[in-house]
Design an enzyme around this catalytic site. Sequence first.
Site, short mmCIF file in Angstrom:
data_model
loop_
_atom_site.label_atom_id
_atom_site.label_comp_id
_atom_site.label_asym_id
_atom_site.label_seq_id
_atom_site.Cartn_x
_atom_site.Cartn_y
_atom_site.Cartn_z
N TYR A 173 -5.43 -4.09 9.47
CA TYR A 173 -6.39 -5.07 9.42
C TYR A 173 -7.67 -4.53 10.25
CZ TYR A 173 -2.73 -7.66 7.46
OH TYR A 173 -1.47 -8.11 6.83
N ASN A 217 -5.92 -13.38 -1.09
CA ASN A 217 -6.30 -12.59 -2.29
C ASN A 217 -5.73 -13.12 -3.66
OD1 ASN A 217 -6.42 -10.49 -4.05
ND2 ASN A 217 -5.22 -9.05 -2.66
N CYS A 223 -3.47 -5.67 -1.19
CA CYS A 223 -3.48 -6.09 0.09
C CYS A 223 -2.23 -5.82 0.80
CB CYS A 223 -3.61 -7.63 0.30
SG CYS A 223 -2.57 -8.67 -0.69
N HIS A 224 -0.91 -5.43 -0.14
CA HIS A 224 0.17 -4.73 0.64
C HIS A 224 0.06 -3.79 1.35
CE1 HIS A 224 0.08 -2.89 -3.30
NE2 HIS A 224 0.67 -1.66 -2.83
N GLU A 255 5.34 3.20 -3.53
CA GLU A 255 4.31 3.95 -3.54
C GLU A 255 4.48 5.23 -2.50
OE1 GLU A 255 0.54 2.06 -2.58
OE2 GLU A 255 1.05 0.28 -4.45
#
Length: 161
Positions: A101, A124, A132-133, A159
């Site tokens: 952040y 979001n 945002c993850h 990912e």
Amino acid sequence: MFRLIDSPLGPLRLQASPRGLSRVEFTATGALQEAADSAVKGDSEKHSAAVLDAAQTQLAEYFAGRHRAFELPLDPPRTTDFRAAVHAQLMKIAYGETVTYRDVAKKLGRPGATRAVGSACGANPLLIVRPCHRVLRSDGRLGGYAGGLDAKRFLLTLEEN
């Protein structure tokens, strides 16, 4: 126009306007029937349906590990300038990459706005598509996520592979 789809994270609600995808959100299982009952019957917005078709296909490919970047027209709801700037930064985070952040706040020229960045991530409307993850706390631990921390862990693990 909206569509409810299944995902490895549970039900997702996709919403589109004639201009593009406007929302991807987690939906409580019990709310599915209520949402389906409130759907507009006979909606013939062909572009909205095409956007939902593309979003559903791309999300399925993403969850199968075959899709890394979403190629969809977006039409997010109006928001504040700051939140829009945060959301634009989210789109720049590469597949499999994480930032904090604080990193996002610094990129916006507002290094003290860490909590405000977290709040903007929480607001979001395009979860997963606007990733945002991929934003973590400054200590590298997971921060909040609309789908819960298990969903955030799942997406980050997906990912990594």
